[in-house]
Design an enzyme around this catalytic site. Structure first.
Site, PDB file in Angstrom:
ATOM      1  NE  ARG A   1      34.800 -37.144  29.736  1.00  0.00           N
ATOM      2  CZ  ARG A   1      35.589 -38.048  28.921  1.00  0.00           C
ATOM      3  NH1 ARG A   1      35.158 -39.144  28.866  1.00  0.00           N
ATOM      4  NH2 ARG A   1      36.567 -37.475  28.469  1.00  0.00           N
TER       5      ARG A   1
ATOM      6  CG  HIS B   1      33.321 -28.709  26.780  1.00  0.00           C
ATOM      7  ND1 HIS B   1      33.692 -29.307  28.150  1.00  0.00           N
ATOM      8  CD2 HIS B   1      32.965 -29.640  26.088  1.00  0.00           C
ATOM      9  CE1 HIS B   1      33.706 -30.301  28.190  1.00  0.00           C
ATOM     10  NE2 HIS B   1      32.946 -30.890  27.039  1.00  0.00           N
TER      11      HIS B   1
ATOM     12  CE1 TYR C   1      17.262 -27.719   9.504  1.00  0.00           C
ATOM     13  CE2 TYR C   1      17.743 -29.791  10.584  1.00  0.00           C
ATOM     14  CZ  TYR C   1      17.577 -29.037   9.204  1.00  0.00           C
ATOM     15  OH  TYR C   1      17.786 -29.661   8.137  1.00  0.00           O
TER      16      TYR C   1
END
Length: 747
Positions: A34, A80, A125
């Site tokens: 991570r 993931h 968007y």
């Protein structure tokens, strides 16, 4: 419950061992999967999966942009299984040119700004595709260069690493916080890193100092200056940890200071707020105005307008560098996962050397993969050539036999792969021209095979190939350094007094604790207007760059800068706006002067001492106790000292005793009760039957007026001689009619 505990199929562990193992497993997961980047491709797992998923979607630099939500969906669904917001934020970071030195993603839409990196639009968007630089990580992915592992549900495979052609761990850097460790790797310039790699290839024994001649410092996306000395940077590159400082760049335009570049990840809005806060606190009187003129053409353009052309711009900017984010320090911590799979802090030489090991292994695997493909193709071409040389017999066998493959293999000594290739030939490929093409391809592949074998068999040729590829990539993707390395003098915040003009000023304190400042020394404080029920208490004359000292009835001292006090055009403002005296305390005195100026602090019990004004200063709103009061005693107004060697102390009690004594005999103290000035019995002070009524400091040739109600007695220097005595005596009685002293006034 008892059955479960006694079941032999249930594993029993002490809680200590279970929690220790669980926490260790979690720690290693955070560290390895991570928070820390891998030295090979310089990516964390989520970043690697985003780049790979986009390549699988065909979102190359030449493709059309696709909605970011599509990419995030593929990443979460295939590789993931975590939160979409965290995944999208990681994707945004790789697309921001002000965050990444070499962005991996080409974004379209609102991807945030330098002033507010978190202001990016939602993923529904925005649109994205891979940036050209991403090809350095993906170009060799399908050439057998890296291992693949099953994804989280075992239905797909994903690359363990990406076959980076340059050390992306240095080029884009990384930040992350794991369990018990963190990483702060700054970005670097591609051409400089490539030059250092080439130098290390040519001289494997090169030390860090030699490599730092190619990589002198990090290179951030911003054009702000790196002002850390080279010796400190060399030490950081040797040890793998340290710090560096970045300083904003500015230029002068028609008398205005224009800031054109800010340190890495410093928003312009925050800098403006910090400067504006100092202006509001009257700590920047040399600055008249502040403007933000940033736009698309000039992403950073902050304008500081000095009050006049006489302002020392260098001193002003040095002050701002020291007190705002115009100069900022960054931690360097080159912590990463090595090729052995373990996290470690590495120096520059260790990083480059280890990455070259990774690159050498990657290139070797690529060449071996290509060599195997070439050999397989040559094997097939050998079979096809046999078929063309015996075309009639081959056709006859195919027409006659139900299973022609074994017959062809037995007749011509072919392998199964060659036989299948012959059987898969189309009729139009049986022309004479095809035989010539096969022979030409065969010759070309044989030359390539020989070249690959020579390269794989020679370490020198392999290094030469790697060197050539590094230089080619540096030429294609590299650019000039953005963050100049400039040695500057350390920034220094100026003393606040240096900014304040020294002008004559008169401070006026009212009985109810309202204060104001009037320009000049010609002001008559008693003649000023006061609020209803209020009146004049004390005044002090000095300079505007000095500190005012106030004393309250509890013996506490407070300090306020004179230049920050309200104008005398109005009634002023209450001291409680800045100070927090104890309940029931009233302000009794006011002083203004330099730190070394002396004054007398005394109580009406007849005790007092000398103290410097600088020793009375306090940064606390509640002030500090400086005068200890005997039981029943009260604080007398403090008195300024003009000349310690010649000034005399004139003290009068309420019963009419007057004593004149040398001031030099009074002890100097920082705080306390002091020593006896005039003898007043303690019991009389406690029951308020006798106490010191007034005190004044008088020059050797000075005279005083002793006020008794509306009457006063004028005592000239010769008259005062009659009352001279040793400090601590009772003094001498004043004439009848003047024994009820109310005040002593210097003339």
């Amino acid at each position: 419950m008892q059955d479960i505990i006694t079941d032999p199929g249930v594993e029993r562990l002490p809680l200590r061992e279970f929690t220790e193992k669980a926490y260790l497993d979690y720690s290693m997961y955070v560290i390895l999967d991570r928070a820390l980047p891998h030295i090979g491709d310089g990516l964390k797992p989520v970043q690697r999966r985003i780049v790979y998923a986009m390549s699988e979607l065909g979102l190359s630099a030449a493709a059309k942009h696709k909605k970011s939500a599509r990419t995030v969906g593929d990443v979460l669904g295939k590789f993931h299984p975590h939160g979409d917001s965290a995944c999208y934020e990681a994707m945004v970071l790789m697309a921001q040119p002000f965050s990444y030195r070499y962005p991996l993603i080409d974004g379209q839409g609102n991807w945030g700004s330098q002033d507010d990196p978190k202001s990016f639009a939602a993923m529904r968007y925005t649109e994205a595709r891979l940036a050209p630089y991403a090809q350095l990580l993906l170009r060799e992915l399908d050439q057998g260069t890296v291992d693949f592992a099953p994804n989280f549900d075992g239905t797909l495979e994903e690359p363990v690493l990406l076959p980076a052609r340059l050390p992306n761990v240095l080029l884009n850097g990384a930040t992350g916080i794991a369990v018990g460790m963190a990483t702060d790797i700054p970005p670097h310039n591609l051409r400089e890193v490539a030059s250092a790699l080439v130098h290390l290839l040519e001289d494997p024994k090169a030390d860090t100092a030699a490599l730092c001649r190619h990589v002198p410092a990090p290179d951030f996306p911003t054009e702000a200056e790196i002002v850390t000395p080279r010796a400190e940077l060399l030490r950081a590159y040797e040890t793998g940890s340290g710090s560096l400082r970045m300083r904003a760049r500015y230029q002068m335009e028609q008398g205005d200071i224009v800031i054109t570049a800010l340190p890495y990840q410093v928003p312009g809005g925050r800098v403006l707020e910090q400067i504006a806060a100092q202006m509001a606190a009257r700590k920047l009187p040399m600055v008249e105005d502040l403007r933000d003129e940033s736009d698309h053409e000039n992403p950073t353009r902050l304008v500081i307008v000095p009050r006049s052309s006489r302002v020392d711009v260098e001193a002003l900017m040095s002050h701002l560098f020291a007190t705002t984010d115009l100069e900022r320090s960054y931690r360097l911590n080159f912590n990463m996962i090595g090729i052995d799979g373990r996290p470690a802090v590495k120096g520059l030489r260790a990083i480059l050397a280890e990455w070259l090991q990774f690159r050498t292994a990657t290139v070797r695997r690529r060449l071996e993969h290509r060599l195997a493909r070439v050999r397989d193709r040559l094997h097939v071409l050998d079979g096809l050539l046999v078929a063309y040389l015996n075309i009639d017999e081959v056709i006859a066998i195919i027409r006659r036999e139900d299973e022609p493959a074994p017959v062809l293999m037995a007749r011509f000594g072919l392998s199964e792969i060659q036989a299948e290739a012959i059987l898969n030939l189309r009729l139009r490929h049986l022309a004479r021209l095809e035989e010539m093409k096969i022979r030409g391809e065969q010759e070309e592949l044989e030359r390539e095979r020989d070249d690959l074998e020579r390269t794989l068999g020679s370490r020198r040729r392999l290094r030469t190939l790697i060197r050539r590829e590094i230089l080619a990539d540096a030429e294609q993707y590299g650019d000039a350094r953005r963050s100049p390395l400039v040695e500057r003098a350390p920034a220094q915040a100026l003393d606040e007094k240096a900014w304040i003009p020294s002008e004559p000023v008169t401070l006026v304190l009212s009985k109810k604790g309202w204060i104001r400042a009037a320009k000049g020394h010609e002001v008559d404080p008693a003649a000023l207007g006061y609020r209803g029920g209020d009146g004049f208490l004390a005044a002090a004359r000095g300079r505007s760059n000095q500190v005012a000292v106030l004393l309250d009835s509890h013996g506490r001292a407070y300090s306020l800068p004179a230049h920050g006090l309200p104008s005398a055009r109005g009634h002023g403002e209450p001291l409680t706006k800045w100070l927090s005296p104890p309940d029931g305390a009233e302000f009794t005195g006011l002083l203004l002067g330099g730190d070394e100026d002396l004054c007398v602090l005394a109580s009406d019990a007849g005790y007092g001492f000398l103290v410097g004004l600088g020793e009375l200063h306090s940064r606390k709103r509640g002030g500090k106790v400086v005068l200890t009061l005997p039981k029943g005693a009260r604080v007398l107004p403090p008195q300024r000292v003009t000349d310690l060697g010649s000034d005399r102390l004139v003290v009068a009690t309420n019963l009419g005793n007057l004593l004149v004594c040398p001031l030099a005999g009074l002890p100097r103290m920082a705080r306390g009760k002091g020593q006896r000035i005039i003898a007043v019995p303690g019991k009389r002070v406690a029951d308020r039957s006798e106490f010191v009524q007034a005190l004044a400091v008088v020059p050797a040739d000075g005279e005083v007026r002793v006020h008794a109600g509306k009457r006063y007695l004028r005592l000239r220097p010769a008259d005062l001689e009659a009352y001279v005595g040793e400090r601590g005596r009772r003094g001498r009685r004043l004439p009848r009619g003047y024994q009820k002293v109310t005040a002593i006034e210097r003339v």
